[in-house]
Scaffold this active site. Sequence first.
Site, PDB file in Angstrom:
ATOM      1  N   ASP A 299      -7.186  -1.982  -6.941  1.00  0.00           N
ATOM      2  CA  ASP A 299      -7.896  -2.495  -5.774  1.00  0.00           C
ATOM      3  C   ASP A 299      -8.091  -3.988  -5.952  1.00  0.00           C
ATOM      4  O   ASP A 299      -8.204  -4.477  -7.090  1.00  0.00           O
ATOM      5  CB  ASP A 299      -9.250  -1.798  -5.618  1.00  0.00           C
ATOM      6  CG  ASP A 299      -9.890  -2.102  -4.279  1.00  0.00           C
ATOM      7  OD1 ASP A 299      -9.479  -1.489  -3.264  1.00  0.00           O
ATOM      8  OD2 ASP A 299     -10.781  -2.973  -4.222  1.00  0.00           O
TER       9      ASP A 299
ATOM     10  N   ARG B 220      -3.040   6.804   1.401  1.00  0.00           N
ATOM     11  CA  ARG B 220      -3.550   8.012   2.048  1.00  0.00           C
ATOM     12  C   ARG B 220      -2.572   8.655   3.021  1.00  0.00           C
ATOM     13  O   ARG B 220      -2.793   9.783   3.442  1.00  0.00           O
ATOM     14  CB  ARG B 220      -4.865   7.682   2.764  1.00  0.00           C
ATOM     15  CG  ARG B 220      -6.012   7.430   1.801  1.00  0.00           C
ATOM     16  CD  ARG B 220      -7.275   7.050   2.542  1.00  0.00           C
ATOM     17  NE  ARG B 220      -7.167   5.737   3.148  1.00  0.00           N
ATOM     18  CZ  ARG B 220      -8.113   5.167   3.890  1.00  0.00           C
ATOM     19  NH1 ARG B 220      -9.249   5.829   4.120  1.00  0.00           N
ATOM     20  NH2 ARG B 220      -7.958   3.966   4.396  1.00  0.00           N
TER      21      ARG B 220
ATOM     22  N   ARG C 102       0.825  -1.200   0.000  1.00  0.00           N
ATOM     23  CA  ARG C 102       0.000   0.000   0.000  1.00  0.00           C
ATOM     24  C   ARG C 102       0.869   1.263   0.000  1.00  0.00           C
ATOM     25  O   ARG C 102       0.523   2.282   0.618  1.00  0.00           O
ATOM     26  CB  ARG C 102      -0.951  -0.005   1.203  1.00  0.00           C
ATOM     27  CG  ARG C 102      -2.271   0.741   0.951  1.00  0.00           C
ATOM     28  CD  ARG C 102      -3.166   0.775   2.187  1.00  0.00           C
ATOM     29  NE  ARG C 102      -3.703  -0.525   2.523  1.00  0.00           N
ATOM     30  CZ  ARG C 102      -3.806  -1.009   3.757  1.00  0.00           C
ATOM     31  NH1 ARG C 102      -3.410  -0.303   4.788  1.00  0.00           N
ATOM     32  NH2 ARG C 102      -4.327  -2.197   3.971  1.00  0.00           N
TER      33      ARG C 102
ATOM     34  N   ARG D 142      -6.398  12.000  -5.267  1.00  0.00           N
ATOM     35  CA  ARG D 142      -7.715  11.406  -5.042  1.00  0.00           C
ATOM     36  C   ARG D 142      -8.800  12.474  -5.030  1.00  0.00           C
ATOM     37  O   ARG D 142      -9.891  12.274  -5.581  1.00  0.00           O
ATOM     38  CB  ARG D 142      -7.717  10.620  -3.730  1.00  0.00           C
ATOM     39  CG  ARG D 142      -9.052   9.977  -3.425  1.00  0.00           C
ATOM     40  CD  ARG D 142      -8.947   8.952  -2.332  1.00  0.00           C
ATOM     41  NE  ARG D 142     -10.265   8.466  -1.929  1.00  0.00           N
ATOM     42  CZ  ARG D 142     -10.469   7.416  -1.143  1.00  0.00           C
ATOM     43  NH1 ARG D 142      -9.446   6.728  -0.693  1.00  0.00           N
ATOM     44  NH2 ARG D 142     -11.687   7.041  -0.814  1.00  0.00           N
TER      45      ARG D 142
ATOM     46  N   TYR E  12     -15.754 -10.866   0.482  1.00  0.00           N
ATOM     47  CA  TYR E  12     -16.461  -9.620   0.172  1.00  0.00           C
ATOM     48  C   TYR E  12     -17.730  -9.898  -0.640  1.00  0.00           C
ATOM     49  O   TYR E  12     -18.758  -9.251  -0.440  1.00  0.00           O
ATOM     50  CB  TYR E  12     -15.550  -8.682  -0.610  1.00  0.00           C
ATOM     51  CG  TYR E  12     -14.409  -8.106   0.188  1.00  0.00           C
ATOM     52  CD1 TYR E  12     -14.575  -6.954   0.955  1.00  0.00           C
ATOM     53  CD2 TYR E  12     -13.159  -8.710   0.173  1.00  0.00           C
ATOM     54  CE1 TYR E  12     -13.525  -6.416   1.682  1.00  0.00           C
ATOM     55  CE2 TYR E  12     -12.092  -8.180   0.895  1.00  0.00           C
ATOM     56  CZ  TYR E  12     -12.285  -7.037   1.648  1.00  0.00           C
ATOM     57  OH  TYR E  12     -11.251  -6.516   2.379  1.00  0.00           O
TER      58      TYR E  12
END
Length: 358
Positions: free
Chosen positions: A77, A31, A27, A40, A154
């Site tokens: 993703d 962020r 990652r 973003r 998911y």
Amino acid sequence: MSELKNDRFLRALRREPVDRTPVWMMRQAGRYLPEYRASRARAGDFLRLCKTPELACEVTLQPLDRYPLDAAILFSDILTIPDAMGLGLYFAEGEGPKFERPLRSAAAIEALPLPDPETELRYVMDGVRTIRGALNGRVPLIGFSGSPWTLATYMVEGRGGHDFAIIKRMAFEEPEALQMLVDKLAESVTQYLAAQARAGAQALMVFDTWGGVLSPALYQRFSLAPMAKIVARVQALAPDVPVILFTKNGGQHLEAMADTGCTALGVDWTTDLSVARARVGERVAIQGNLDPCALFAPPSVIRAEVARVLESFGHGSGHVFNLGHGILQGVPPDHAGAMIEAVQELSPAYHLRPGRAS
């Protein structure tokens, strides 16, 4: 494609001699970086950022422009495949990914289409091609996918995390339905990763984020077995591209994971690297395994933790330094830099050739 200027990461995956331990971060485009947050915001939402090749390229390169890393990883993703299967992926603010139409029956699973990587997922392949061109041989590019089990959690639960009661109930009550789902996903992941390799990915990683929540028997059937199929088929389709398997909280399964024939194993912080290395021997390279929370500590503590991880693996080839999972949102960027600097300064001593002074 341009000649690769820094092949340290690929050499370490092949357990060949390197001058120092290569380092990248799971990652690493994320962020915690202010430049990522700006990109973003400009994109408008996370999915548009993923699905716009030029923006995916921009954020993939951001950590490389800030830090002397040894690999880039495609910005995307893990839920691209379920999204392409028509389950209605969306991101709820503060709640993570959700699906509008979770799978709750064998009939729904049977009706699932297998997406074509070059049509429904072409934006990913275009992203790989764009990034490879922009890298211009600077470092290798890693492509990736979620594991069949992780994707299935998911798709059945309709969201991530929590207690996994819905999909575990399916595993016990309707194992044939769940088997059908992971088999479909194994085929889709295989084609997806092979397409990434054709587009220019120089290494591939399978993220089994939720394999560690399974009992050993269920792990073998619904997580490990489909990953083994993926490794075998991807290696047949792209024999020169190394494959890394990573099961979070999967330390008890390292030998079985190595038996798949993968190139390397990601190891999280709950397993000491000396133990992992002793258990898998020379069969695979090892990637890991600093606890991501260590990056909240002062740089002096980070340096000591880096030294501990390097000492744990010990001398010789076959180690890629990484976090034990993805970097966390609130980590100060200079703390990530302190980790990378420590790896660069401390790791050459573990790669000295015999006869050279230490």
